[in-house]
Design a protein around this motif. Structure first.
Motif, short mmCIF file in Angstrom:
data_model
loop_
_atom_site.label_atom_id
_atom_site.label_comp_id
_atom_site.label_asym_id
_atom_site.label_seq_id
_atom_site.Cartn_x
_atom_site.Cartn_y
_atom_site.Cartn_z
N SER A 134 -11.69 -5.96 -8.01
CA SER A 134 -10.01 -6.71 -9.37
C SER A 134 -8.68 -5.58 -9.28
N LEU A 135 -9.26 -4.33 -9.28
CA LEU A 135 -8.77 -3.24 -9.31
C LEU A 135 -7.81 -3.13 -7.67
N ALA A 136 -8.22 -3.91 -6.95
CA ALA A 136 -7.71 -4.04 -5.25
C ALA A 136 -6.37 -5.07 -5.45
N VAL A 137 -6.41 -6.15 -6.19
CA VAL A 137 -5.94 -7.13 -6.66
C VAL A 137 -4.57 -7.06 -7.19
N GLU A 138 -5.02 -5.86 -8.26
CA GLU A 138 -4.23 -5.90 -9.39
C GLU A 138 -3.04 -4.87 -8.94
N ASN A 174 5.35 -4.28 7.58
CA ASN A 174 6.89 -3.62 6.81
C ASN A 174 7.08 -4.55 5.77
N THR A 175 6.04 -4.39 4.94
CA THR A 175 6.09 -5.68 3.94
C THR A 175 6.07 -3.87 2.73
N ILE A 176 4.41 -2.90 3.23
CA ILE A 176 4.39 -1.88 2.49
C ILE A 176 5.14 -0.93 2.65
N ALA A 177 5.61 -0.79 3.55
CA ALA A 177 6.85 0.07 3.75
C ALA A 177 7.78 -0.55 3.53
N MET A 178 8.32 -1.49 3.02
CA MET A 178 9.59 -1.74 1.48
C MET A 178 9.05 -1.86 0.38
N SER A 179 7.83 -1.42 -0.11
CA SER A 179 7.34 -1.68 -1.35
C SER A 179 7.62 -0.31 -2.21
N ALA A 180 8.58 0.79 -2.01
CA ALA A 180 8.26 1.80 -2.85
C ALA A 180 9.29 1.68 -3.78
N GLY A 181 8.57 2.44 -5.17
CA GLY A 181 8.91 2.01 -6.44
C GLY A 181 8.92 0.82 -7.38
N GLN A 182 7.84 -0.17 -6.84
CA GLN A 182 7.79 -1.42 -7.42
C GLN A 182 6.53 -1.09 -8.58
N SER A 183 5.52 -1.07 -8.14
CA SER A 183 4.08 -0.76 -8.57
C SER A 183 4.10 0.06 -9.77
N PRO A 184 4.48 -0.83 -11.71
CA PRO A 184 4.16 0.14 -12.14
C PRO A 184 3.28 1.35 -12.46
N SER A 185 2.46 1.45 -11.74
CA SER A 185 1.32 2.24 -11.62
C SER A 185 1.60 3.48 -10.76
N PHE A 186 1.55 4.93 -11.69
CA PHE A 186 0.79 5.35 -10.43
C PHE A 186 -0.03 6.14 -10.19
N TYR A 187 -0.94 5.31 -10.35
CA TYR A 187 -2.84 5.20 -9.43
C TYR A 187 -3.00 4.29 -8.41
N MET A 188 -2.41 3.25 -9.37
CA MET A 188 -2.38 2.03 -7.79
C MET A 188 -1.32 1.78 -7.27
N ASP A 189 -0.50 2.22 -7.08
CA ASP A 189 0.15 2.35 -6.22
C ASP A 189 0.43 2.71 -4.29
#
Length: 373
Positions: free
Chosen positions: A64-68, A207-222
């Motif tokens: 579930s952590l990985a899902v979030e 290519n998707t993960i490479a373009m996702s910089a800065g989108q996560s609201p979490s530092f740990y789960m980025d």
């Protein structure tokens, strides 16, 4: 020491060699552990034939952590998620998206039926703001199998991204990411891979993960930062569960030696058929039709006879060396029995004997109590 057979959807019964693999300390920044992490990531990609298109991004924690972590990383605040739900784990995805403050729409289906494909089509046609779709492959609430390949075809025809919770299917129900386009597939170490709990992971398009910089609201789960560190140094950003990783690598080696997901799925299917046949002979009723039942976990309706309470039934089985799960149905009292883990139909037959003995014991207790009255 192995004390019980775990007939659950995870944690589950592991092989002696997987348990032995944890009997070592590892330095998390040491070259040996970096090599172990590299092997783990490569083997995870190989399972889904994904090395050419995806990257494996593990993270310490539950599935579930990985899902979030993936939802927060891949879906930008300007995006919108469509959740396909027919059980508790679809609802969990929806609740995660709400907590992440991502715009989210949910299509709910009946717990005993697979996802309705026409409803998916309609939702995507009617709401062009939807950017991502999330679906559960095997809904562990009931054991129902959702048609992921067909869902992927619809989602991709509409130009959206598909995120799949494959927690209860990855490693046993084959998926080929070269022929089934899935942006990210998420699973964990402790289900069909037959490792121990503690690592969640995603196979996500590189290519998707490479373009996702800065989108996560979490530092740990980025997961973008997690991926970037693996690519840069081969190391985890934070302290990894080193023994869990060692156990997972051993389990992945054993999966390959068994013959891969097809062979493991066949073993699980034999377990399931043995279970269903034996339980039916003793009068138990399944919640699902056979044509929608995945060979992972079965949901049985609780008997209405006076001898049965789940607590006493559970206790009787536990005393005989078997642990099962309570039900999660919203509408009917039920319990669940898993067919996965390092077990065969031999263990299932022993379990059926334990069920018969438990029933006899509970009925005898009830008769004795009635005689006393």
């Amino acid at each position: 020491m192995q004390t019980s057979i775990l007939l659950t959807p995870g944690p589950l019964t592991t092989s002696p060699s997987v348990r032995r693999s944890m009997n070592r300390d590892w330095g998390s920044r040491d070259a040996d552990f970096i090599a172990l992490t590299h092997e783990m990531r490569e083997r995870l990609l190989k399972i889904a034939n994904a090395a050419a298109t995806h990257t494996a991004v593990p993270i310490a924690g539950s599935g579930s952590l990985a899902v979030e972590a993936i939802l927060g990383t891949l879906i930008p605040p300007s995006g919108k998620l469509l959740v396909l739900s027919n059980g508790s784990y679809g609802e969990r995805i929806y609740n995660i998206a709400v907590r992440l403050q991502r715009p989210v729409l949910i299509v709910r289906g009946a717990e005993h039926e697979p996802t309705n494909l026409s409803e998916v089509e309609t939702a995507l046609e009617n709401d062009l703001s939807i950017t991502h779709v999330a679906a559960v492959h095997c809904e562990t609430t009931t054991g129902v199998l959702n048609p992921i390949q067909k869902i992927a075809e619809i989602v991709n025809r509409h130009g959206r991204c598909l995120i799949v919770d494959a927690m209860s299917s990855f490693g046993a129900l084959p998926v080929d990411l070269t022929t089934t386009k899935i942006t990210a597939i998420i699973a964990s170490s402790n289900k069909c891979l037959e490792g121990v709990p503690g690592v969640g992971f995603s196979l996500v398009e590189a290519n998707t993960i490479a373009m996702s910089a800065g989108q996560s609201p979490s530092f740990y789960m980025d997961m973008h930062l997690q991926w970037r560190e693996f690519e840069r140094s081969g190391q985890w950003r934070f302290t990894p569960p080193v023994q869990v990783v060692a156990a997972l690598v051993q389990a992945l080696r054993e999966l390959e030696a068994e013959g891969g997901p097809s062979a493991r799925g066949s073993r699980y299917n034999e377990n399931m058929q043995t279970l269903l046949s034996g339980m039916k002979k003793m009068g138990f009723q399944t919640f699902l039709r056979g044509d929608v039942q995945a060979p992972i976990i079965a949901t049985f309706l609780e008997p209405t006879e006076r001898w049965f309470t789940f607590e006493k039934f559970y206790s009787g089985l536990a005393q005989r060396g078997f642990l099962i799960y309570p039900g999660k149905l919203a509408t009917k009292p039920s319990f669940r029995i898993g067919c996965i883990g390092s077990i065969t139909s031999v263990e299932i037959l022993s379990f059926l004997t334990a069920v018969s003995e438990t029933i006899s014991d509970l009925m005898a207790r009830l008769a004795s109590a009635n005689d006393v009255r």
